[in-house]
Design an enzyme around this catalytic site. Structure first.
Site, PDB file in Angstrom:
ATOM      1  N   ALA A 343      24.257 -39.863 -33.087  1.00 41.65           N
ATOM      2  CA  ALA A 343      24.196 -41.206 -32.512  1.00 41.65           C
ATOM      3  C   ALA A 343      25.301 -42.069 -33.105  1.00 41.65           C
ATOM      4  O   ALA A 343      25.800 -41.812 -34.204  1.00 41.65           O
ATOM      5  CB  ALA A 343      22.838 -41.848 -32.801  1.00 41.65           C
ATOM      6  N   SER A 344      25.712 -43.089 -32.344  1.00 45.29           N
ATOM      7  CA  SER A 344      26.640 -44.114 -32.811  1.00 45.29           C
ATOM      8  C   SER A 344      27.976 -43.512 -33.251  1.00 45.29           C
ATOM      9  O   SER A 344      28.610 -42.797 -32.485  1.00 45.29           O
ATOM     10  CB  SER A 344      25.979 -44.920 -33.937  1.00 45.29           C
ATOM     11  OG  SER A 344      26.710 -46.084 -34.223  1.00 45.29           O
TER      12      SER A 344
END
Length: 756
Positions: A343-344
């Site tokens: 994620a991210s």
């Protein structure tokens, strides 16, 4: 005696046969290849990577691919540990579902000297909860996701502890300055006859456990080895006054005693350190900001390195040595399913790795909310509903420095009424409006008019209206620190440069005349930072400091700007940061000169180094993002990358984009007691991360079709802010196998069309 051409050709073919077995595809002949070998300090090219991953040796008229420790792995740092799944484990560090869900962190026997195992336990606790809403069962933890939920979505796993082996090591250049922590977790459920690997590159600036609750959990539950990397930006702190650092296991040493084994130490001489401490006492250097490496340019490589390390660990664990004493590789890219995930920032790293993967190590990608920066948006536009997005695909530091100017004022806008966390910026929001007006950056004659205008500027610059009420909390908790971190990392500045007058330090938190002043950092902070830190302030009492504030250095949110005489949240510093990105003064429009120009050129060079083409070359990939993402707006990242990738790959593209309404970047803010109102407005994007992983796994394993790109329409929980009703499956409908006409996201003739 000469060797005949036929003999050479036969040997070449036998080597290529071995490499084809290894990779699952036949490489070009190495006899005619031109390649760049690595040196102790520089990386080679893809052929060099292949030769360093596989020790292909002649044997009985053919070649055997033996296991070999990948280049740059420091053998002295390589350790393995087995966890029984009861007293301790891979996923929860022995805490189980109940412990991870507790609002109270585990304690240390001695907070001044935590053991390595205690630090690991707390690192897993904090990193899991940082990415997943584990604040309340009502939010979905323990019912829709969590260690107790099995791969079919049922509550059957009890405390969810997972037994297995964990291997960890440094990957570094000869100097030890460019250092990455790699880790591989192998659950006991791993099946060497059906091997799979999931990458879990850390999000944000977090340490190596930074993706434990996302890609880590999914991979472990599915019996896959998980390949982690802190991507060279992970949670390294150097207390310059005490001259203390952390080691690979989080324990503390003096910088001189640690030497090159330090996770991170500022690259400055003793005389430079002494001089800096005299003028700017009690400051902190962070790895992401101050390593002077711009690690983001290599995030893809470091993710691929983690995959290579995983193959080594697996073959060491499951291989059997032959008469030579070496272990032939039985688990290899050609027979192993590999999903790049996270994620991210970790999601961005996965996409970059997929773009750079020339050997075919990665089979597919499934990521959420990627921080990704397209290089070329020419010919690409975005429409939401009938409206065309005015500003799209800007580099991260461009849109962050813009947000850093206007977010505090915009949080007072009429459409931002009821913003969670508004109290955090109340002390400087009105002054920020006033100061922006005085500098000609806003035209409104009242605070309300200025705030509404500031919010409209953010809309025009790429934020959707779905982010309106979240600007206050983002500026309070993220935006300024990320600006300063990325200014430093892109420009490869030293901690001693104090770029735009900013530094990191512990500040006084008690009310009074010294509130916000720099003070010494407690040794307890360094002792526990491996577990509690996120790699950027605010964390552990360490905050962003504006050195140039009127009256002396002060925490940025309390700082009075010299040019305005107002406590406006260090607007002067924010304007300086913006100028280094654009190359011109944001107030006068004049071009920079002198030192600022030189700094700006360094920053712009660093930005260019991290931008990507979007060319996945037909590799299947899934992106899920929340429409309300205020940190990494979809118009600059997910939507923009989807368009750039469609343009780059054209008919070869197998990228899918799923945009989730009422979802955003920080699931951990939902049900957070300090941010009431997140719970009633938002659903956890993590639910859709898991669905994306399931879809990619089924696609790669069984050939199941990937659903077309689409908007997924969710329903927020009802109730009052801070006490939202329990979430259910009806709040988070599944990604549709065939989206309705009004939900399909399409790309045609350069335009990404996203339904309202």
């Amino acid at each position: 005696m000469g060797i005949s051409a036929a003999t050479l050709l036969s040997a070449d073919n036998k080597l290529l046969d071995t490499l084809q077995t290894e990779l699952g595809k036949r490489p070009a002949s190495l006899r005619s290849a031109t390649f760049t070998p690595g040196t102790p300090d520089t990386d080679g090219d893809e052929i060099d990577r292949l030769l360093s991953l596989v020790d292909a040796r002649p044997s009985a008229g053919t070649f055997i691919a033996y296991n070999v420790l990948p280049e740059r792995i420091w053998a002295s740092s390589y350790t393995t540990q087995t966890y029984d799944g009861t007293s301790d484990d891979l996923l929860t560090a022995g805490l189980g579902k109940t412990g991870l869900g507790s609002a109270t962190a585990p304690t240390y026997a001695s907070a001044a000297a935590p053991t390595a195992s205690e630090l690991r336990r707390n690192a897993i606790y904090n990193n899991y909860r940082a990415l997943v809403d584990a604040n309340k069962a009502a939010g979905g933890y323990g019912t829709l996701y969590g260690p107790n939920i099995d791969i079919s979505g049922n509550d059957t796993l009890g405390e969810g502890k997972i037994a297995g082996t964990e291997a960890i090591a440094y990957s570094s250049d000869a100097s030890g300055k460019r250092k990455i922590t790699l880790m591989v977790q192998v659950p006991n459920s791993f099946d060497k006859t059906k091997p799979c690997i999931v990458t879990a590159t850390s999000s944000g600036s977090r340490g190596v456990y930074g993706a434990i609750g996302t890609a880590g959990e999914w991979g472990l539950k599915h019996g896959c080895a998980v390949a982690y990397s802190d991507k060279g930006s992970g949670n390294g702190m150097h207390d310059l006054a005490a001259d203390t650092v952390n080691l690979i296991d989080g324990t503390v040493a003096t910088a001189s005693a640690a030497g090159t084994t330090a996770h991170f130490a500022a690259d400055i001489s003793k005389s430079e350190l002494d001089a800096f401490n005299l003028t700017f006492p009690n400051r902190i250097a962070y790895k992401h900001a101050h390593s002077r490496q711009n690690p983001e340019k290599d995030w893809g490589k470091y993710t691929l390195d983690a995959v290579g390390f995983a193959f080594y660990v697996l073959n060491e664990k499951y291989g059997t040595a032959d008469a030579s004493g070496k272990k032939p590789r039985i688990i290899r890219p050609g027979n192993t399913l590999v999903i790049a995930s996270s994620a991210s920032n970790g999601a961005g790293a996965a996409l970059i790795a997929a773009e750079q993967d020339k050997l075919g190590l990665i089979d597919g990608v499934a990521v959420s909310e990627p921080q990704i920066q397209p290089k070329d948006m020419s010919g690409v536009s975005i429409k939401q509903g009938t409206g065309t997005v005015a500003t799209l695909g800007k580099p991260l530091l461009d849109y962050f420095t813009y947000a850093n100017l206007y977010q505090p004022c915009a949080a007072l806008a009429s459409d931002a009424t009821g913003s969670p966390g508004a109290a955090f910026i109340a002390g400087y929001a009105t002054n920020r409006c006033t100061a922006l007006k005085a500098k000609g950056l806003l035209n409104g004659t009242t605070t309300q008019a200025q705030a509404d205008e500031a919010l409209q500027k953010l809309h025009t610059y790429g934020w959707t209206s779905a982010s309106d009420v979240f600007h206050a909390s983002h500026h309070a908790l993220a935006t300024p620190s990320i600006v300063v971190t990325y200014l430093n990392t892109y420009g490869r500045f030293s901690v001693t440069d104090n770029v735009c007058g900013f530094s990191f330090a512990t500040t006084v938190g008690t009310a009074g005349a010294t509130l916000g002043n720099v003070t010494a950092t407690s040794p307890l902070v360094q002792a526990g930072i491996f577990a509690s830190g996120n790699g950027v302030p605010p964390t552990g009492g360490i905050n962003l400091v504006y050195n140039d504030a009127s009256g002396g250095a002060k925490r940025d949110v309390l700082a009075v700007s010299p040019s305005t005489g107002l406590a406006d949240g260090a607007l002067d510093g924010a304007l300086c940061a913006r100028s280094l990105v654009t190359g011109s003064d944001p107030v006068t429009g004049s071009k920079l000169t002198g030192t600022l120009l030189a700094q700006s050129e360094r920053v712009q060079k660093g930005i260019a180094e991290v931008q990507v083409k979007g060319a996945l070359d037909g590799k299947p990939a899934i992106i899920v993002s929340g429409r309300s993402d205020t940190l990494i707006p979809v118009n600059h990242a997910s939507r923009a990358y989807y368009g750039a990738s469609q343009k780059a790959d054209d008919s070869k593209s197998r990228l899918r984009y799923y945009e989730v309404t009422n979802a955003q970047h920080f699931d951990s803010f939902i049900d957070n007691a300090a941010l009431p109102g997140y719970d009633t407005r938002l659903v956890p994007l993590h639910v859709y991360f898991n669905q994306a992983m399931d879809l990619m796994y089924a696609h790669l394993k069984n050939g199941a079709a990937l659903p077309a790109s689409q908007v997924v329409r969710t329903t927020p929980r009802s109730g009052t802010a801070g006490a939202a009703s329990a979430i259910s499956a009806s709040n988070v409908p599944a990604i549709a196998s065939t989206p309705a006409n009004g939900d399909a996201i399409t790309y045609s003739s350069g335009t990404v069309s996203v339904p309202d």
